[in-house]
Enzyme design. Structure first.
Site, PDB file in Angstrom:
ATOM      1  N   GLU A   1       0.614   4.028  -7.321  1.00 23.46           N
ATOM      2  CA  GLU A   1       0.624   4.593  -8.167  1.00 23.46           C
ATOM      3  C   GLU A   1       0.343   3.482  -9.768  1.00 23.46           C
ATOM      4  O   GLU A   1      -0.338   3.882 -10.634  1.00 23.46           O
ATOM      5  CB  GLU A   1       2.161   4.954  -8.825  1.00 23.46           C
ATOM      6  CG  GLU A   1       2.583   6.136  -7.756  1.00 23.46           C
ATOM      7  CD  GLU A   1       3.925   6.612  -8.064  1.00 23.46           C
ATOM      8  OE1 GLU A   1       4.163   7.822  -7.691  1.00 23.46           O
ATOM      9  OE2 GLU A   1       4.880   6.108  -8.281  1.00 23.46           O
TER      10      GLU A   1
ATOM     11  N   PHE B   1       3.808   9.098   5.057  1.00 27.47           N
ATOM     12  CA  PHE B   1       3.103   9.983   4.393  1.00 27.47           C
ATOM     13  C   PHE B   1       1.781  10.776   5.391  1.00 27.47           C
ATOM     14  O   PHE B   1       1.511   9.939   6.103  1.00 27.47           O
ATOM     15  CB  PHE B   1       2.424   9.986   2.945  1.00 27.47           C
ATOM     16  CG  PHE B   1       3.408   9.559   2.105  1.00 27.47           C
ATOM     17  CD1 PHE B   1       3.882  10.655   1.233  1.00 27.47           C
ATOM     18  CD2 PHE B   1       4.126   8.319   1.759  1.00 27.47           C
ATOM     19  CE1 PHE B   1       5.001  10.558   0.127  1.00 27.47           C
ATOM     20  CE2 PHE B   1       4.916   8.143   0.817  1.00 27.47           C
ATOM     21  CZ  PHE B   1       5.213   9.118  -0.042  1.00 27.47           C
TER      22      PHE B   1
ATOM     23  N   HIS C   1      -4.480  33.357 -11.654  1.00 30.19           N
ATOM     24  CA  HIS C   1      -6.080  33.003 -11.818  1.00 30.19           C
ATOM     25  C   HIS C   1      -6.246  32.693 -13.141  1.00 30.19           C
ATOM     26  O   HIS C   1      -5.819  33.440 -14.144  1.00 30.19           O
ATOM     27  CB  HIS C   1      -6.991  34.116 -11.297  1.00 30.19           C
ATOM     28  CG  HIS C   1      -8.314  33.566 -11.205  1.00 30.19           C
ATOM     29  ND1 HIS C   1      -8.816  32.649 -10.292  1.00 30.19           N
ATOM     30  CD2 HIS C   1      -9.242  34.091 -11.821  1.00 30.19           C
ATOM     31  CE1 HIS C   1      -9.703  32.636 -10.331  1.00 30.19           C
ATOM     32  NE2 HIS C   1     -10.388  33.270 -11.284  1.00 30.19           N
TER      33      HIS C   1
ATOM     34  N   ALA D   1       0.730  -1.156  -0.124  1.00 31.60           N
ATOM     35  CA  ALA D   1       0.183   0.010   0.013  1.00 31.60           C
ATOM     36  C   ALA D   1       0.968   1.293  -0.032  1.00 31.60           C
ATOM     37  O   ALA D   1       0.408   2.292   0.553  1.00 31.60           O
ATOM     38  CB  ALA D   1      -0.739   0.121   1.213  1.00 31.60           C
TER      39      ALA D   1
HETATM   40  P1  FAD Z   1      19.447   2.767  -9.094  1.00 34.69           P
HETATM   41  O1  FAD Z   1      18.933   3.782 -10.005  1.00 34.69           O
HETATM   42  O2  FAD Z   1      18.908   1.614  -8.661  1.00 34.69           O
HETATM   43  O3  FAD Z   1      21.033   2.193  -9.880  1.00 34.69           O
HETATM   44  C1  FAD Z   1      21.722   1.208  -9.342  1.00 34.69           C
HETATM   45  C2  FAD Z   1      22.287   0.444 -10.701  1.00 34.69           C
HETATM   46  O4  FAD Z   1      23.487  -0.266 -10.009  1.00 34.69           O
HETATM   47  C3  FAD Z   1      21.443  -0.306 -11.451  1.00 34.69           C
HETATM   48  O5  FAD Z   1      21.745  -0.171 -12.668  1.00 34.69           O
HETATM   49  C4  FAD Z   1      21.970  -1.823 -10.784  1.00 34.69           C
HETATM   50  O6  FAD Z   1      21.663  -2.727 -12.049  1.00 34.69           O
HETATM   51  C5  FAD Z   1      23.518  -1.673 -10.615  1.00 34.69           C
HETATM   52  N1  FAD Z   1      24.103  -2.778  -9.912  1.00 34.69           N
HETATM   53  C6  FAD Z   1      23.542  -3.079  -8.755  1.00 34.69           C
HETATM   54  N2  FAD Z   1      24.446  -3.912  -8.403  1.00 34.69           N
HETATM   55  C7  FAD Z   1      25.750  -3.924  -9.081  1.00 34.69           C
HETATM   56  C8  FAD Z   1      27.151  -4.459  -9.064  1.00 34.69           C
HETATM   57  N3  FAD Z   1      27.451  -5.410  -8.190  1.00 34.69           N
HETATM   58  N4  FAD Z   1      28.006  -4.018 -10.197  1.00 34.69           N
HETATM   59  C9  FAD Z   1      27.407  -3.308 -11.226  1.00 34.69           C
HETATM   60  N5  FAD Z   1      26.309  -2.676 -11.033  1.00 34.69           N
HETATM   61  C10 FAD Z   1      25.392  -2.946 -10.185  1.00 34.69           C
HETATM   62  N6  FAD Z   1      12.017   8.438  -7.497  1.00 34.69           N
HETATM   63  C11 FAD Z   1      11.489   9.637  -8.012  1.00 34.69           C
HETATM   64  O7  FAD Z   1      12.279  10.628  -7.676  1.00 34.69           O
HETATM   65  N7  FAD Z   1      10.436   9.922  -8.610  1.00 34.69           N
HETATM   66  C12 FAD Z   1       9.567   9.091  -9.049  1.00 34.69           C
HETATM   67  O8  FAD Z   1       8.509   8.953  -9.337  1.00 34.69           O
HETATM   68  C13 FAD Z   1      10.001   7.519  -8.875  1.00 34.69           C
HETATM   69  N8  FAD Z   1       9.407   6.420  -8.939  1.00 34.69           N
HETATM   70  C14 FAD Z   1       9.699   5.295  -8.961  1.00 34.69           C
HETATM   71  C15 FAD Z   1       8.982   4.260  -9.385  1.00 34.69           C
HETATM   72  C16 FAD Z   1       9.154   2.850  -9.015  1.00 34.69           C
HETATM   73  C17 FAD Z   1       8.470   1.923  -9.577  1.00 34.69           C
HETATM   74  C18 FAD Z   1      10.506   2.571  -8.454  1.00 34.69           C
HETATM   75  C19 FAD Z   1      10.929   1.214  -8.276  1.00 34.69           C
HETATM   76  C20 FAD Z   1      11.316   3.690  -8.085  1.00 34.69           C
HETATM   77  C21 FAD Z   1      11.121   4.961  -8.458  1.00 34.69           C
HETATM   78  N9  FAD Z   1      11.699   6.082  -7.823  1.00 34.69           N
HETATM   79  C22 FAD Z   1      11.083   7.416  -8.185  1.00 34.69           C
HETATM   80  C23 FAD Z   1      12.698   5.791  -6.947  1.00 34.69           C
HETATM   81  C24 FAD Z   1      14.081   6.154  -7.965  1.00 34.69           C
HETATM   82  O9  FAD Z   1      14.080   5.337  -9.146  1.00 34.69           O
HETATM   83  C25 FAD Z   1      15.427   5.658  -7.212  1.00 34.69           C
HETATM   84  O10 FAD Z   1      15.512   6.416  -6.088  1.00 34.69           O
HETATM   85  C26 FAD Z   1      16.535   5.821  -8.033  1.00 34.69           C
HETATM   86  O11 FAD Z   1      16.752   5.158  -8.920  1.00 34.69           O
HETATM   87  C27 FAD Z   1      17.846   5.499  -6.882  1.00 34.69           C
HETATM   88  O12 FAD Z   1      19.037   5.569  -7.927  1.00 34.69           O
HETATM   89  P2  FAD Z   1      20.219   4.953  -7.426  1.00 34.69           P
HETATM   90  O13 FAD Z   1      21.442   5.683  -8.263  1.00 34.69           O
HETATM   91  O14 FAD Z   1      20.384   4.963  -5.888  1.00 34.69           O
HETATM   92  O15 FAD Z   1      20.260   3.475  -7.767  1.00 34.69           O
HETATM   93  P1  NA7 Z   2       7.568   0.977   0.800  1.00 37.53           P
HETATM   94  O1  NA7 Z   2       7.315   2.277   0.986  1.00 37.53           O
HETATM   95  O2  NA7 Z   2       8.698  -0.098   1.571  1.00 37.53           O
HETATM   96  O3  NA7 Z   2       6.422   0.092   1.374  1.00 37.53           O
HETATM   97  C1  NA7 Z   2       5.970  -1.250   1.254  1.00 37.53           C
HETATM   98  C2  NA7 Z   2       4.335  -1.517   1.416  1.00 37.53           C
HETATM   99  O4  NA7 Z   2       4.140  -3.068   1.454  1.00 37.53           O
HETATM  100  C3  NA7 Z   2       3.798  -0.921   2.508  1.00 37.53           C
HETATM  101  O5  NA7 Z   2       2.559  -0.772   2.394  1.00 37.53           O
HETATM  102  C4  NA7 Z   2       3.640  -2.357   3.491  1.00 37.53           C
HETATM  103  O6  NA7 Z   2       2.766  -2.452   4.366  1.00 37.53           O
HETATM  104  C5  NA7 Z   2       3.497  -3.220   2.462  1.00 37.53           C
HETATM  105  N1  NA7 Z   2       4.278  -4.677   2.813  1.00 37.53           N
HETATM  106  C6  NA7 Z   2       5.207  -5.287   3.190  1.00 37.53           C
HETATM  107  N2  NA7 Z   2       5.492  -6.201   3.483  1.00 37.53           N
HETATM  108  C7  NA7 Z   2       4.212  -6.941   3.054  1.00 37.53           C
HETATM  109  C8  NA7 Z   2       3.921  -8.273   3.152  1.00 37.53           C
HETATM  110  N3  NA7 Z   2       4.541  -9.070   3.440  1.00 37.53           N
HETATM  111  N4  NA7 Z   2       2.446  -8.253   2.902  1.00 37.53           N
HETATM  112  C9  NA7 Z   2       1.600  -7.193   2.456  1.00 37.53           C
HETATM  113  N5  NA7 Z   2       2.141  -6.091   2.456  1.00 37.53           N
HETATM  114  C10 NA7 Z   2       3.383  -5.666   2.856  1.00 37.53           C
HETATM  115  O7  NA7 Z   2       7.718   0.169  -0.648  1.00 37.53           O
HETATM  116  P2  NA7 Z   2       7.311   0.644  -2.192  1.00 37.53           P
HETATM  117  O8  NA7 Z   2       7.942  -0.371  -2.797  1.00 37.53           O
HETATM  118  O9  NA7 Z   2       6.063   1.428  -2.541  1.00 37.53           O
HETATM  119  O10 NA7 Z   2       8.478   1.990  -2.195  1.00 37.53           O
HETATM  120  C11 NA7 Z   2      10.116   1.624  -2.110  1.00 37.53           C
HETATM  121  C12 NA7 Z   2      10.661   2.884  -2.240  1.00 37.53           C
HETATM  122  O11 NA7 Z   2      11.236   2.758  -3.638  1.00 37.53           O
HETATM  123  C13 NA7 Z   2       9.802   4.270  -2.102  1.00 37.53           C
HETATM  124  O12 NA7 Z   2      10.390   4.767  -1.182  1.00 37.53           O
HETATM  125  C14 NA7 Z   2      10.003   4.963  -3.605  1.00 37.53           C
HETATM  126  O13 NA7 Z   2      10.928   6.087  -3.422  1.00 37.53           O
HETATM  127  C15 NA7 Z   2      10.906   4.031  -4.499  1.00 37.53           C
HETATM  128  P3  NA7 Z   2       3.025  -1.858   6.094  1.00 37.53           P
HETATM  129  O14 NA7 Z   2       2.822  -0.247   5.768  1.00 37.53           O
HETATM  130  O15 NA7 Z   2       4.389  -2.014   6.300  1.00 37.53           O
HETATM  131  O16 NA7 Z   2       1.902  -2.397   6.806  1.00 37.53           O
END
Ligand code: FAD
Ligand code: NA7
Length: 492
Positions: free
Chosen positions: A207, A231, A467, A201
């Site tokens: 999203e 949030f 506006h 959730a």
């Molecule tokens: P990453 O972008 O995850 O990059 C890490 C890289 O390291 C990857 O390419 C991985 O393959 C590589 N890697 C891992 N291990 C190794 C290794 N051993 N050797 C070589 N390479 C390796 N953020 C926002 O600001 N706005 C959003 O709207 C938003 N939407 C999101 C929606 C989703 C579904 C998800 C999953 C995330 C979203 N985020 C959003 C979060 C955002 O994508 C991350 O915060 C951001 O990409 C983090 O960047 P990073 O550089 O820490 O890591």
């Molecule tokens: P979050 O922000 O870590 O949230 C995980 C959600 O999944 C949260 O609603 C949890 O509920 C729920 N949850 C966790 N474990 C379980 C199990 N076992 N069963 C059911 N529901 C569960 O994860 P997101 O993936 O949305 O985002 C991670 C980050 O990635 C986020 O900060 C973005 O910046 C990008 P809870 O509230 O703990 O009860």
């Protein structure tokens, strides 16, 4: 987090292959490596994508570009366009019957992303950052072993290292979990997901649920406890109510107990919670139960790099090993957001190679949840403000309104958009900004500046509105929660 800054001293007697090796070519790693190279450092960047358990894989750029912000926002936009089509006849357009084609959306989004992957390679080249498409393993504080796509191993040495390996989605943790895909797979799914269950959730679940619903799929969200933990809960619940009113199903206080593939190809999900059990069939199950830091097989533990639940402990992005730094999603206790990773990476590179002393400020970072009703926020939630300052020291201004853009469309809900300013009662200092509305992301980016300048409630009131816009709502907010008056707004 219990660490002290350490001196990162080099006696100059050892020669290394590179001044800096960056592990991870995502948002943070790319930014840090290019900035360091601009400042004259010799830099190598390692990026290697381990395929998801369902075989999805992608190119250079990390989570944001390939399986995060970018495909998510494009799909959110597809959903918004669907809503505009519904509005269109009220604005005089003849609209023929329309259909959405999932495969076209996925294919166009993936083409765009491939273009970005290519442009990142070009920009590394033009900045003279050496790119290795190799899986990195840290052998010691100055040595990285890279395994290339053929399984061959290579050794490289460096003066300093930045870990920016990001995170990956958690599995469901119940029998049959392998049947669930993650957001990694959803964005490149080669068939329409049809009836979909999203477990979790938080913002990724909501999203994805939002855009899938608007693309015409039957969508259910399984919620373990609350929506959008961390949030503002009034805003979180308004998002949930809005999504419910639009037809997204919610299974509250439930967790999956098993997933089973049926002969029809569908997945039977059994679930339980609050003494109740149930089951339902879905075509697609998406696990959105959080993300783990991708540090497990990096070799950091053996070097003494301190971690907590897999995430790296740091002070000013320096780990417990003086010449090893970390940025982005891999850091313990920091926001998982692309601009946070980028800013931290750039500032770190400037401190390491440019003589700068400017530190990353993780406070008051604006952000947006791209649910159908977008939610933009900066600063404190109401819960945190009340907890920190006490109810008598906090003034909360609210307004529930319907934007002009929605007024002609019978299908649009009334008074579901919401503006909230949380202020310090004594002097009106803005503590929290929250908005639920179309384009909330754009609005919040602008108002985020107020937190950099220490703006007060009176500054908002002194500002002349534009506006008719949604953002002007913040120049007229006058109803306080304390007054008990209705937050619903009349005409302009
Ligand atoms: P990453 O972008 O995850 O990059 C890490 C890289 O390291 C990857 O390419 C991985 O393959 C590589 N890697 C891992 N291990 C190794 C290794 N051993 N050797 C070589 N390479 C390796 N953020 C926002 O600001 N706005 C959003 O709207 C938003 N939407 C999101 C929606 C989703 C579904 C998800 C999953 C995330 C979203 N985020 C959003 C979060 C955002 O994508 C991350 O915060 C951001 O990409 C983090 O960047 P990073 O550089 O820490 O890591
Ligand atoms: P979050 O922000 O870590 O949230 C995980 C959600 O999944 C949260 O609603 C949890 O509920 C729920 N949850 C966790 N474990 C379980 C199990 N076992 N069963 C059911 N529901 C569960 O994860 P997101 O993936 O949305 O985002 C991670 C980050 O990635 C986020 O900060 C973005 O910046 C990008 P809870 O509230 O703990 O009860």
């Amino acid at each position: 987090m219990g660490l002290e800054p350490q001196e990162d001293i080099d006696d100059g007697t050892t020669t290394y292959d590179y001044d800096l090796i960056v592990i991870g070519g995502g948002s943070g790693g790319l930014a840090a490596s290019k900035e360091a190279a601009d400042l004259g450092a010799s830099v190598a960047l390692f990026d290697y994508v381990k395929p998801s358990p369902h075989g999805s894989t992608w190119g250079l750029g990390g989570t944001c570009v390939n399986v995060g912000c970018i495909p998510k926002k494009l799909m959110h936009q597809a959903a918004i366009i669907g809503e505009f089509v519904q509005d269109a006849s009220s604005f005089g357009w003849d609209v023929p019957e329309v259909h959405h084609h999932w495969n076209t959306l996925v294919s166009n989004a993936q083409d765009y992303i491939r273009g970005l992957n290519y442009s990142y390679r070009v920009s590394l080249m033009s900045k003279h950052v050496t790119y290795y498409n190799q899986l990195a393993f840290v052998k010691d504080a100055h040595t990285v072993e890279g395994t290339d796509v053929f399984g061959d191993k290579h050794i490289y040495t460096c003066r300093r290292m930045i870990i920016a390996v990001g995170g990956r989605p958690n599995k469901l943790g119940c029998p049959g979990e392998e049947l669930a895909i993650s957001s990694d797979d959803l964005f490149m799914l080669d068939h329409p997901p049809k009836k979909t269950l999203l477990v979790g959730a938080s913002f990724i679940a909501l999203e994805c649920a939002g855009f899938l619903h608007h693309l015409g799929f039957d969508v259910t969200v399984m919620v373990r406890s609350i929506l959008l933990r961390g949030f503002d809960q009034e805003c979180a619940n308004k998002i949930g109510d809005f999504m419910k009113s639009q037809g997204v199903h919610f299974l509250s206080s439930m967790v999956p107990s098993s997933l089973e593939r049926l002969p029809s190809g569908r997945i039977r999900v059994k679930y339980q919670g609050s003494g109740l059990t149930g089951e339902e069939e879905f075509d697609t199950v998406v696990s959105c139960v959080g993300r783990y830091a991708d540090t497990e097989r990096l070799g950091l533990d053996a070097l003494g790099v301190k971690t907590r639940r897999g995430k790296i402990m740091s002070v000013n992005e320096q780990t417990s090993v003086a010449n090893i730094y970390a940025i982005g999603d891999v850091l313990y206790g920091k926001q998982e957001l692309t601009p946070v990773a980028i800013q931290a990476g750039r500032l770190l590179a400037r401190r390491l190679f440019g003589g700068s002393s400017v530190q990353m400020n993780y406070e008051n970072v604006p952000m947006t949840v791209f649910t159908p009703l977008e939610y933009g926020t900066c600063g404190l939630t109401e819960e945190t403000a009340l907890e920190r300052l006490g109810e008598e020291n906090v003034e909360v201004y609210v307004s529930a309104f319907t934007p002009l853009e929605w007024q002609l469309s019978p299908h649009r809900a009334k008074d579901v958009c919401f503006a909230k300013l949380i202020t310090r009662r004594e002097d009106g200092l803005i503590l929290g900004f929250h908005i639920l509305s179309p384009n909330a992301g754009e609005i919040t980016q602008g108002f985020g500046l107020a937190f950099q300048t220490g703006a007060k409630y009176q500054n908002f009131m002194d500002m002349v509105g534009i506006h008719p816009t949604i953002a002007e709502e913040f120049t007229t907010l006058s109803v306080t929660k304390r007054s008990g008056a209705s937050a619903k707004k009349g005409g302009c």
